[in-house]
Enzyme design. Sequence first.
Site, PDB file in Angstrom:
ATOM      1  N   ASP A  38       0.850  -1.196   0.000  1.00 34.48           N
ATOM      2  CA  ASP A  38       0.000   0.000   0.000  1.00 34.48           C
ATOM      3  C   ASP A  38       0.886   1.246   0.000  1.00 34.48           C
ATOM      4  O   ASP A  38       1.850   1.333   0.779  1.00 34.48           O
ATOM      5  CB  ASP A  38      -0.874  -0.050   1.272  1.00 34.48           C
ATOM      6  N   HIS A  39       0.582   2.212  -0.845  1.00 32.27           N
ATOM      7  CA  HIS A  39       1.285   3.510  -0.877  1.00 32.27           C
ATOM      8  C   HIS A  39       2.803   3.399  -0.905  1.00 32.27           C
ATOM      9  O   HIS A  39       3.494   3.919  -0.028  1.00 32.27           O
ATOM     10  CB  HIS A  39       0.877   4.374   0.319  1.00 32.27           C
ATOM     11  N   LYS A  82     -13.235  12.402   8.334  1.00 34.67           N
ATOM     12  CA  LYS A  82     -13.649  12.635   6.956  1.00 34.67           C
ATOM     13  C   LYS A  82     -15.034  13.283   7.000  1.00 34.67           C
ATOM     14  O   LYS A  82     -15.757  13.126   7.962  1.00 34.67           O
ATOM     15  CB  LYS A  82     -13.789  11.324   6.176  1.00 34.67           C
ATOM     16  N   HIS A 142      -9.573   4.590  -1.768  1.00 34.57           N
ATOM     17  CA  HIS A 142      -8.797   4.743  -0.526  1.00 34.57           C
ATOM     18  C   HIS A 142      -9.648   5.515   0.474  1.00 34.57           C
ATOM     19  O   HIS A 142     -10.670   6.079   0.122  1.00 34.57           O
ATOM     20  CB  HIS A 142      -7.500   5.513  -0.818  1.00 34.57           C
ATOM     21  N   SER A 189     -12.657   3.885   5.428  1.00 37.85           N
ATOM     22  CA  SER A 189     -13.156   3.514   6.762  1.00 37.85           C
ATOM     23  C   SER A 189     -14.451   4.249   7.056  1.00 37.85           C
ATOM     24  O   SER A 189     -14.617   5.413   6.693  1.00 37.85           O
ATOM     25  CB  SER A 189     -12.110   3.852   7.834  1.00 37.85           C
ATOM     26  N   ASN A 203     -10.108   0.176   0.426  1.00 45.16           N
ATOM     27  CA  ASN A 203      -9.004   0.174   1.403  1.00 45.16           C
ATOM     28  C   ASN A 203      -9.454   0.580   2.803  1.00 45.16           C
ATOM     29  O   ASN A 203     -10.057   1.649   2.971  1.00 45.16           O
ATOM     30  CB  ASN A 203      -7.946   1.191   0.965  1.00 45.16           C
ATOM     31  N   ASP A 217      -8.046   0.855   6.823  1.00 45.81           N
ATOM     32  CA  ASP A 217      -6.999   0.814   7.828  1.00 45.81           C
ATOM     33  C   ASP A 217      -7.524   1.374   9.156  1.00 45.81           C
ATOM     34  O   ASP A 217      -7.529   0.700  10.194  1.00 45.81           O
ATOM     35  CB  ASP A 217      -5.795   1.645   7.323  1.00 45.81           C
ATOM     36  N   ARG A 262      -7.806   0.144  13.396  1.00 43.54           N
ATOM     37  CA  ARG A 262      -7.117   0.813  14.513  1.00 43.54           C
ATOM     38  C   ARG A 262      -8.114   1.215  15.594  1.00 43.54           C
ATOM     39  O   ARG A 262      -7.823   1.164  16.784  1.00 43.54           O
ATOM     40  CB  ARG A 262      -6.410   2.075  14.012  1.00 43.54           C
ATOM     41  N   ARG A 280      -2.307 -10.740  26.920  1.00 45.19           N
ATOM     42  CA  ARG A 280      -3.178 -11.691  26.229  1.00 45.19           C
ATOM     43  C   ARG A 280      -4.676 -11.461  26.383  1.00 45.19           C
ATOM     44  O   ARG A 280      -5.414 -11.630  25.411  1.00 45.19           O
ATOM     45  CB  ARG A 280      -2.795 -13.121  26.635  1.00 45.19           C
TER      46      ARG A 280
HETATM   47  P1  13P Z   1      -8.747   4.742   5.992  1.00 44.48           P
HETATM   48  O1  13P Z   1      -7.852   5.692   6.727  1.00 44.48           O
HETATM   49  O2  13P Z   1     -10.077   5.361   5.704  1.00 44.48           O
HETATM   50  O3  13P Z   1      -8.875   3.454   6.670  1.00 44.48           O
HETATM   51  O4  13P Z   1      -8.065   4.470   4.574  1.00 44.48           O
HETATM   52  C1  13P Z   1      -6.970   3.603   4.500  1.00 44.48           C
HETATM   53  C2  13P Z   1      -6.360   3.587   3.148  1.00 44.48           C
HETATM   54  O5  13P Z   1      -6.891   4.096   2.191  1.00 44.48           O
HETATM   55  C3  13P Z   1      -5.064   2.898   3.024  1.00 44.48           C
HETATM   56  O6  13P Z   1      -4.530   3.024   1.765  1.00 44.48           O
END
Ligand code: 13P
Length: 312
Positions: free
Chosen positions: A77-78, A179, A206, A209, A249, A251, A255, A276
Amino acid sequence: MIVSTQKLFDHAYGKYAVGAYNINNAEQIMGLFRGNMDSKAPFIIQLSKGARSYTDTRLLEAMIRAAPDAIFAVHLDHGDEKTCYDCIDSGFYSSVMIDASHESFDENIAATRRVVDRAHAKGISVEAELGKLGGVEEHVSVDEADAKLTDPKQVKEFVERSGCDSLACAIGTSHGAYKFSGGQGLHFDVIEQIARLMPRFPLVMHGSSSVPQDEVTRINAAGGKLKGAKGVDEAQITKASTMGVTKVNIDTDGRLVWCRVHRECFRDDPENFDLRPAGKVFMAEYAKYIVHKNKVLGSAGQLDSVRAFINK
Ligand code: 13P
């Protein structure tokens, strides 16, 4: 089984989107595989340059390689050019992303072309980016004021000259947990125009989320300070997934699950210092999130059909 990213796209295009999930550690890998197996979904596991330097890359890759009976592609990614070449040479990746979106149109094409030539020689496909998403991701940081939607009129020329296999388009989203603060949504007009000009060419979203508000509330109730965090409406993701957006995508949402679980675990059991208990809850909760998201994308339940398509 690690498969070609293009094969996954060929199967998915216009029907559903493949979830591309960023991972950094063992617990995320366990939760991710469990969630995809539970929902019978093909998927893409994404490593960023940051993830590759966070842990020992060889150990992380070995864990993924040893994964059970799932069908997935492995994607960088990126990447910058150097990281793309490292990944191409490693023989482990199904596809790489070269992100030269911060460069001029011609420079972006030139950098992408160099990576494409090296990648295609080894049967690896390449994602490029045109337009500018807001937010920070790896080596690229873009102020909201400088974010720029992809211009559909440039796409054909970009794809033809660069030779890329899929394209990350700026369609209104941004990276991170903040966003759409003004309530905006995806630019379906841009997706529609690009898909019309480039039939069956896989588009990548991208910044996808959805920043579940329930997670944000729980994180804040457990001592977090995520004020005004907001993401992409899930109904809009489902709609985009049938319009040519073939890779989505994610990420930040992973988190948030991690953050909520760990904050709550240590708040509720302040005497505990064992990693654990929280790790176990995280793996289960992350798996649950993946199951839910694959239903939103339409990839849930596609595993047998993809397996048959790949073995054809
Ligand atoms: P988010 O930050 O919306 O999860 O996007 C992640 C992303 O596009 C990774 O390339």
